[in-house]
Write a protein that holds these residues in place. Structure first.
Motif, PDB file in Angstrom:
ATOM      1  N   MET A   1      -7.564  -2.357  -1.111  1.00 40.71           N
ATOM      2  CA  MET A   1      -6.573  -2.570  -0.060  1.00 40.71           C
ATOM      3  C   MET A   1      -6.422  -1.296   0.777  1.00 40.71           C
ATOM      4  O   MET A   1      -6.673  -0.190   0.299  1.00 40.71           O
ATOM      5  N   LYS A   2      -5.996  -1.460   2.003  1.00 42.40           N
ATOM      6  CA  LYS A   2      -5.852  -0.349   2.936  1.00 42.40           C
ATOM      7  C   LYS A   2      -4.474  -0.402   3.580  1.00 42.40           C
ATOM      8  O   LYS A   2      -3.987  -1.477   3.943  1.00 42.40           O
ATOM      9  N   ILE A   3      -3.855   0.768   3.734  1.00 48.36           N
ATOM     10  CA  ILE A   3      -2.556   0.869   4.405  1.00 48.36           C
ATOM     11  C   ILE A   3      -2.770   1.295   5.845  1.00 48.36           C
ATOM     12  O   ILE A   3      -3.472   2.274   6.113  1.00 48.36           O
ATOM     13  N   ILE A   4      -2.168   0.569   6.789  1.00 46.74           N
ATOM     14  CA  ILE A   4      -2.214   0.922   8.204  1.00 46.74           C
ATOM     15  C   ILE A   4      -0.804   1.282   8.652  1.00 46.74           C
ATOM     16  O   ILE A   4       0.130   0.466   8.574  1.00 46.74           O
ATOM     17  N   ASP A   5      -0.642   2.506   9.087  1.00 43.72           N
ATOM     18  CA  ASP A   5       0.668   3.012   9.516  1.00 43.72           C
ATOM     19  C   ASP A   5       1.005   2.448  10.889  1.00 43.72           C
ATOM     20  O   ASP A   5       0.221   2.536  11.832  1.00 43.72           O
ATOM     21  N   GLN A 197       0.257  -8.549   5.758  1.00 38.96           N
ATOM     22  CA  GLN A 197       1.408  -8.257   4.912  1.00 38.96           C
ATOM     23  C   GLN A 197       2.100  -7.018   5.478  1.00 38.96           C
ATOM     24  O   GLN A 197       1.516  -5.936   5.530  1.00 38.96           O
ATOM     25  N   PHE A 198       3.342  -7.201   5.891  1.00 35.99           N
ATOM     26  CA  PHE A 198       4.090  -6.154   6.599  1.00 35.99           C
ATOM     27  C   PHE A 198       5.191  -5.594   5.714  1.00 35.99           C
ATOM     28  O   PHE A 198       5.812  -6.310   4.923  1.00 35.99           O
ATOM     29  N   PHE A 199       5.461  -4.290   5.905  1.00 34.88           N
ATOM     30  CA  PHE A 199       6.526  -3.611   5.172  1.00 34.88           C
ATOM     31  C   PHE A 199       7.345  -2.785   6.167  1.00 34.88           C
ATOM     32  O   PHE A 199       6.783  -2.020   6.954  1.00 34.88           O
TER      33      PHE A 199
END
Length: 221
Positions: A1-5, A197-199
């Motif tokens: 998985m990858k996090i995109i700021d 998927q948003f945070f």
């Protein structure tokens, strides 16, 4: 998985909206022996990436600590509005034309690319921004989202010094419906699809109308 700021950077050259024009100020505090630092901050909670609650525009409106994390974390749909120009009002017809599959309970994110181009340019970021029309605000509320996010300065009247809360027509439409307003998104074009998927976790300040937030998405590499 990858996090995109998806969050805007905030330094001591950043200003809040021109209605209050509050500039960020960092003040470091030190003591010895050795190195030890604590920084205090003077800034508007409506600076950079943040959330709004109804108290922002309605005297007895809800506060940010009454929002649950479920309202800012979950499946999001991105509407591509990158064709929208400076100063242009986004209408309900513009939103419908995106043809994204919006489902009740989605977090809706509006991508104009505006913050990517103009964040840090004051007052241009605020006064030249695209904005939402009232019919667009009503259309968004009718989709029954849990939250609505913008990468632009969505309220046309807020760029003027003599506005009143009644002129915040889009804010009132969204926030009085109990929907979280996510402001100061960026980098939405880096997302690999129109559903992610948003945070959007935020500081749980008690009794006020806004809070700084950190927006990001988790996607498959």
């Amino acid at each position: 998985m990858k996090i995109i700021d998806l969050s805007l950077p905030v330094n001591d050259e950043v200003y809040g909206p021109p209605s209050t024009n509050v500039k960020v100020q960092f003040t470091p505090h030190n003591r010895g022996p050795g190195f030890w630092q604590v920084t205090s901050i003077d800034m508007s909670v409506h600076t950079g990436s943040h959330i709004d609650s109804a108290l922002h525009v309605t005297e007895d409106g809800g506060t940010v600590d009454q929002f649950s994390l479920d309202q800012v974390i979950g499946e999001a749909v991105i509407l591509d509005l990158t064709h929208i120009k400076d100063h242009q009002g986004i209408t309900a017809a513009d939103l419908e034309a995106c043809q994204a599959q919006i489902q009740p309970g989605d977090i809706i994110l509006l991508n104009t690319g505006w913050s990517d181009k103009t964040w840090g340019q004051y007052p241009r970021y605020f006064v030249d921004s695209p904005f939402l029309t009232l019919d667009a605000g009503r259309w968004l509320v009718q989709q029954k989202p849990r939250a609505i996010g913008c990468d632009f300065f969505e309220e046309y009247a807020a760029r003027f010094k003599d506005f009143t809360s009644e002129d915040f027509i889009v804010h009132r439409e969204i926030l009085d419906s109990g929907i979280v307003l996510l402001e100061g998104l960026t980098n939405l074009s880096a997302l690999p699809s129109d559903r992610i998927q948003f945070f959007g976790p935020f500081v749980k300040f008690a009794g006020i109308e806004g809070s700084m937030a950190r927006f990001f998405a988790v996607v498959e590499e």
